[in-house]
Design a protein around this motif. Structure first.
Motif, PDB file in Angstrom:
ATOM      1  N   ILE A  81      -2.365  39.770  -3.542  1.00 30.63           N
ATOM      2  CA  ILE A  81      -3.801  39.501  -3.439  1.00 30.63           C
ATOM      3  C   ILE A  81      -4.589  40.468  -4.328  1.00 30.63           C
ATOM      4  O   ILE A  81      -5.530  40.075  -5.024  1.00 30.63           O
ATOM      5  N   ALA A  82      -4.194  41.740  -4.305  1.00 26.01           N
ATOM      6  CA  ALA A  82      -4.880  42.732  -5.142  1.00 26.01           C
ATOM      7  C   ALA A  82      -4.744  42.382  -6.624  1.00 26.01           C
ATOM      8  O   ALA A  82      -5.706  42.492  -7.395  1.00 26.01           O
ATOM      9  N   ASP A  83      -3.559  41.949  -7.023  1.00 26.83           N
ATOM     10  CA  ASP A  83      -3.361  41.552  -8.430  1.00 26.83           C
ATOM     11  C   ASP A  83      -4.225  40.348  -8.779  1.00 26.83           C
ATOM     12  O   ASP A  83      -4.781  40.261  -9.880  1.00 26.83           O
ATOM     13  N   ALA A  84      -4.338  39.403  -7.842  1.00 27.38           N
ATOM     14  CA  ALA A  84      -5.163  38.212  -8.098  1.00 27.38           C
ATOM     15  C   ALA A  84      -6.632  38.581  -8.240  1.00 27.38           C
ATOM     16  O   ALA A  84      -7.339  38.049  -9.111  1.00 27.38           O
ATOM     17  N   VAL A  85      -7.108  39.490  -7.403  1.00 25.02           N
ATOM     18  CA  VAL A  85      -8.505  39.943  -7.501  1.00 25.02           C
ATOM     19  C   VAL A  85      -8.732  40.651  -8.839  1.00 25.02           C
ATOM     20  O   VAL A  85      -9.740  40.434  -9.512  1.00 25.02           O
ATOM     21  N   GLN A  95     -15.496  44.984 -13.417  1.00 26.33           N
ATOM     22  CA  GLN A  95     -15.433  43.927 -12.402  1.00 26.33           C
ATOM     23  C   GLN A  95     -14.016  43.355 -12.365  1.00 26.33           C
ATOM     24  O   GLN A  95     -13.390  43.134 -13.390  1.00 26.33           O
ATOM     25  N   GLY A  96     -13.523  43.130 -11.180  1.00 26.75           N
ATOM     26  CA  GLY A  96     -12.151  42.668 -11.026  1.00 26.75           C
ATOM     27  C   GLY A  96     -11.186  43.825 -10.958  1.00 26.75           C
ATOM     28  O   GLY A  96     -10.373  43.902 -10.027  1.00 26.75           O
ATOM     29  N   VAL A  97     -11.260  44.755 -11.896  1.00 24.51           N
ATOM     30  CA  VAL A  97     -10.362  45.908 -11.901  1.00 24.51           C
ATOM     31  C   VAL A  97     -10.577  46.738 -10.640  1.00 24.51           C
ATOM     32  O   VAL A  97      -9.630  47.094  -9.932  1.00 24.51           O
ATOM     33  N   MET A  98     -11.850  47.024 -10.328  1.00 27.70           N
ATOM     34  CA  MET A  98     -12.123  47.812  -9.122  1.00 27.70           C
ATOM     35  C   MET A  98     -11.801  47.007  -7.868  1.00 27.70           C
ATOM     36  O   MET A  98     -11.315  47.559  -6.876  1.00 27.70           O
ATOM     37  N   GLY A  99     -12.057  45.711  -7.903  1.00 29.10           N
ATOM     38  CA  GLY A  99     -11.690  44.882  -6.758  1.00 29.10           C
ATOM     39  C   GLY A  99     -10.211  44.970  -6.462  1.00 29.10           C
ATOM     40  O   GLY A  99      -9.790  44.994  -5.293  1.00 29.10           O
ATOM     41  N   GLY A 100      -9.379  45.034  -7.515  1.00 25.81           N
ATOM     42  CA  GLY A 100      -7.939  45.179  -7.312  1.00 25.81           C
ATOM     43  C   GLY A 100      -7.594  46.501  -6.656  1.00 25.81           C
ATOM     44  O   GLY A 100      -6.745  46.556  -5.752  1.00 25.81           O
ATOM     45  N   TYR A 101      -8.249  47.590  -7.090  1.00 25.31           N
ATOM     46  CA  TYR A 101      -7.984  48.890  -6.448  1.00 25.31           C
ATOM     47  C   TYR A 101      -8.415  48.870  -4.987  1.00 25.31           C
ATOM     48  O   TYR A 101      -7.684  49.333  -4.097  1.00 25.31           O
ATOM     49  N   TYR A 102      -9.620  48.349  -4.741  1.00 26.28           N
ATOM     50  CA  TYR A 102     -10.122  48.351  -3.370  1.00 26.28           C
ATOM     51  C   TYR A 102      -9.261  47.460  -2.467  1.00 26.28           C
ATOM     52  O   TYR A 102      -9.088  47.755  -1.280  1.00 26.28           O
ATOM     53  N   ALA A 103      -8.726  46.370  -3.009  1.00 27.60           N
ATOM     54  CA  ALA A 103      -7.879  45.478  -2.201  1.00 27.60           C
ATOM     55  C   ALA A 103      -6.578  46.161  -1.796  1.00 27.60           C
ATOM     56  O   ALA A 103      -5.945  45.760  -0.808  1.00 27.60           O
ATOM     57  N   ARG A 104      -6.173  47.184  -2.526  1.00 28.04           N
ATOM     58  CA  ARG A 104      -4.968  47.939  -2.154  1.00 28.04           C
ATOM     59  C   ARG A 104      -5.263  49.029  -1.133  1.00 28.04           C
ATOM     60  O   ARG A 104      -4.342  49.508  -0.463  1.00 28.04           O
TER      61      ARG A 104
END
Length: 781
Positions: A469-473, A398-407
């Motif tokens: 934003i991706a880093d923040a997620v 959680q969070g790690v995948m959100g960062g990938y998806y945000a990119r």
């Protein structure tokens, strides 16, 4: 001196339980030896895949003779008292000793042979062993983690005979299940036991197994020009899976390297217990893995490696499926799913939590140098990956995948529909619950917007914004523990603070505070995370500032929606009909919008006021752990400041000041002045007002202290205004000599009332000046 060797041999013990069981065995044995009166030189335990071992060095052959004297009743006491004492001691009247009219019983207890005590001790340990889970087998009643097969018990080289549930003790054990001789063998003592086990391919000590794994794994990687990816947690686990660990290098299909490396490593670790491998000449993982086998294969492990490679490919194919499906889905679909996921029964859904975090992140952003629009966008995306397939399979990501998806995916956060829309929701031409409410509920707050409609974030500008934003997620969960890194990017800090503050205030609002050692919602960890974020980034954010009311309002609205939905779901009449038509959540949302958050959040506000005090308490713990004196921390907190950065700076300056002679002597002077003033306060009010100088016969030290105190007050105020706490302490240091001279040459309690009152005013002024820096009354010394 004699040695005790005990081995409890069983079927395979789960790796995660082995070292805890070894510690429990050591603890229980030490407790029972102490109770029996047996001393020892050393006590060591070992845990492995099939055995728990205990060795105790330097035991005596018997417990010492003991003599205990018990005081009884007086010699002329009633017969009933005497009879009771005799029953307690097991003696007769003529065996009692009388001294000074009081009866005493002298009870002699002869020592017991250690070999006679060991069976009792082992039986108690085995039957009371605190396994997290245990089982019974066969027709016996004994419970153990897995079927207990054999007990080895030797004392001073001889078998200690006993029986536990049909399992007789002896001097035999056995080696490796596959590599060993397959036959039980006898042992004489611990040295012989350990050496024979190693010849039978069993490493007794977990430290030896870890060392063998690391050295061999690094070697097989180095032979191919590769490097092992260290993983201490995985090393701990695999060291408990094999008695004779043998690392083998395997190959992975290179096509899987386009998956995120965290996915590959977690799939290897969680499902297969493999170590990942990297290529030092390149960035990222190499298409290989290291598996730890429990055998030494005749083909060098080729067949084992090939079989494990096929299994890993199947696992990574599953991961690829989740990855591909997630890339087709996107943030909008995930965000809508959060409306149906309950965060907490009293705090509403995850979608409502996201709304609160987004509103708070927008408020915090200017305080940390972040863009409010980007902070809100990042906050709205921060929990979306919880609904993704990959995080569903690997919650640790959680969070790690959100960062990938945000990119990779469009960063859209379209407004969510009210609960109840869609299936079973509004049909064409249906009357909204807001309109229906007008006929049943008086309007309390005109123009109140529904809480379920989130603010549409501003469009993103450039890839720099996307990356931030991706880093923040990705990093907004950090720091998750005392050893975790603290984010420093302003956008990440804003979202991380908002997330943790929502957790903290939310659970305080529903009265789910930590109690004693219980903290089921990890609120202490959340508070420590907030403190570390604030201190490491030097954020000047008082926790009674404007962001707390924003958060309290959002939480109050969420709580009210939950309560309203529960109440109206069973209501009759107009509300009942509306509920059946539109659903309880939609009606509750409209009802809360009518009532307004101010009318429903009074209790929430009251409970939320406890949050700053809770943060202060956790900061005290942190500072004490860093070596700061607890009394200095208390002295600064007594001022009521809620700026954590300023509090820490003040404690550090105070600590340095009190380490000097001026600080130590001034503290003594403060204590003396404070004691005099406290004594006068008990008699009545102490005089206040301006300190007069130039009085007839006024001693020079009194005049000097009056001028010094006024000068110090001006200097301290100026230093505190600029937060120059070192200068404030320097200003206080200037009071040391005048204070010493005053107490040496001036009588405070003068017979002349005017002189006495003036001197009490002067001491009050000195106390007040020092009290601007800290409450010196709480400092020991």
């Amino acid at each position: 001196m004699p040695q005790l060797l005990l081995e409890l041999f069983s079927e395979e013990i789960p790796a995660r339980m082995q070292q805890g069981a070894a510690r429990d065995l050591e603890r229980m044995a030490a407790e029972r030896l102490k109770t029996a009166g047996l001393s020892y030189e050393a006590l060591t335990s070992f845990g492995g895949p099939r055995r728990l071992t205990l060795v105790v060095e330097g035991l005596p052959t018997a417990t010492p003779d003991r003599e205990e004297e018990l005081k009884g009743p007086r010699a002329n006491a009633p017969e009933q008292a005497l009879d009771g004492f005799l029953r307690k001691t097991g003696l007769t009247r003529d065996q009692l000793v009388e001294r000074d009219g009081v009866l005493f019983a002298v009870i002699s207890q002869k020592g017991r042979a250690t070999a006679d005590l060991i069976p009792e001790m082992v039986d108690q340990i085995v039957r009371a062993f605190p396994w997290p889970k245990s089982m019974r087998w066969g027709s016996g009643t004994l419970r153990w983690i897995r079927p207990l097969k054999r007990i080895t018990a030797l004392f001073d080289g001889h078998v200690v005979p006993f029986d536990i549930d049909g399992i007789a003790s002896g001097d035999t054990t056995e080696g490796h299940r596959f590599l060993g001789s397959g036959k039980p063998f006898t042992v004489k003592d611990f040295a012989d036991y350990r050496a024979r086990l190693e010849r039978e391919f069993v490493l007794l000590d977990v430290a030896d197994r870890k060392l063998r794994i690391l050295e061999a794994a690094r070697k097989v990687c180095a032979d191919k020009g590769l490097a092992l990816v260290d993983d201490d947690g995985l090393l701990d686990e695999v060291a408990g899976l094999a008695e004779w660990p043998t690392p083998i290098l395997g190959d992975m299909d290179p096509q899987f390297l386009d998956l995120p490396p965290e996915v590959i490593r977690l799939s290897m670790k969680v499902h297969q217990k493999y170590f990942a491998v990297r290529d030092p000449a390149k960035h990222g993982l190499a298409p290989h893995f290291v598996v730890v086998a429990n055998v030494e294969a005749s083909d060098g492990g080729k067949a084992l490696a090939a079989g494990n490679s096929r299994v890993l490919s199947a696992r990574l194919n599953d991961a690829r499926f989740f990855w591909d499906e997630d890339l087709k889905t996107g943030f909008d679909a995930w965000s809508k799913k959060l409306s149906g996921v309950t965060f907490h029964a009293k705090l509403g859904t995850l979608a409502e939590r996201v709304d609160r975090i987004a509103a708070l992140a927008r408020e915090i952003a200017p305080l940390v140098g972040a863009d409010p629009d980007q902070a809100e966008t990042a906050a709205r995306l921060s929990k979306a990956d919880l609904a993704s397939g990959m995080v569903g399979e690997f919650p640790e990501l959680q969070g790690v995948m959100g960062g990938y998806y945000a990119r990779l995916l469009p960063l859209t956060t379209s407004p969510l529909p009210l609960e109840g829309e869609g299936a079973g929701g509004r049909g064409e031409g249906a009357v909204s619950p807001e309109v229906a409410l007008e006929a049943t509920t008086p309007s309390v707050v005109a123009g109140q917007q529904s809480a379920s409609t989130p603010t549409q974030p501003s469009p993103l500008e450039g890839e720099g914004s996307r990356e931030a934003i991706a880093d923040a997620v990705r990093d907004h969960y950090k720091p998750q523990g005392p050893s975790d890194t603290v984010p420093t990017a302003p956008l990440t800090v804003a979202v991380s603070l908002a997330d943790k503050l929502d957790t903290l205030v939310g659970f305080f609002a529903i009265d789910e505070k930590p109690t004693g050692s219980k903290d089921p919602f990890a609120l202490r960890r959340a508070a420590l995370g907030i403190i570390r974020l604030v201190l490491d980034n030097q954020i000047r954010m008082p926790f009674t500032g404007p962001q707390l009311p924003v958060l309290v309002s959002g939480i109050g609205r969420s709580i009210a929606k939950v309560q309203s939905a529960a109440a109206i779901s069973s209501s009759q009449g107009a509300l009942g009909a509306m509920t059946r038509s539109f659903g309880p959540e939609a009606v509750a949302d409209s009802l809360v919008a009518e009532i307004g958050p101010d009318a429903i959040a009074t209790e929430v506000v009251d409970r939320a006021r406890e949050v700053p005090a809770f943060l202060a308490d956790r900061l005290k713990v942190l500072l004490r752990d860093q070596g700061k004196r607890h009394d200095l921390v208390d002295a600064v907190f007594a001022l009521g400041d809620d700026d954590l950065v300023r509090i820490v700076r003040r404690v550090e300056a105070l600590d340095a000041f009190l380490a000097t002679d001026d600080g130590a002597n001034l503290l003594a002077g403060y204590k003396r002045a404070s004691n005099i003033l406290k004594a006068e306060e008990k008699k009545g009010e102490i005089p206040t007002g301006m300190v007069r100088t130039g009085l007839p016969n006024q001693p020079e030290p009194e005049t000097a202290l009056a001028f010094a105190a006024e000068a110090a007050r001006v200097a301290v105020d100026a230093a505190l205004e600029t937060e120059d706490f070192a200068a404030a302490m320097k200003a206080l240091a200037s009071l040391r000599a005048p204070v010493d001279a005053f107490f040496t040459g001036v009588m405070v309690n003068s017979d002349v009332a005017e002189e006495r009152d003036n001197r009490l005013k002067l001491l009050g002024q000195v106390r007040a000046v020092m009290g601007r820096v800290a409450d010196f009354g709480q400092i020991a010394g």
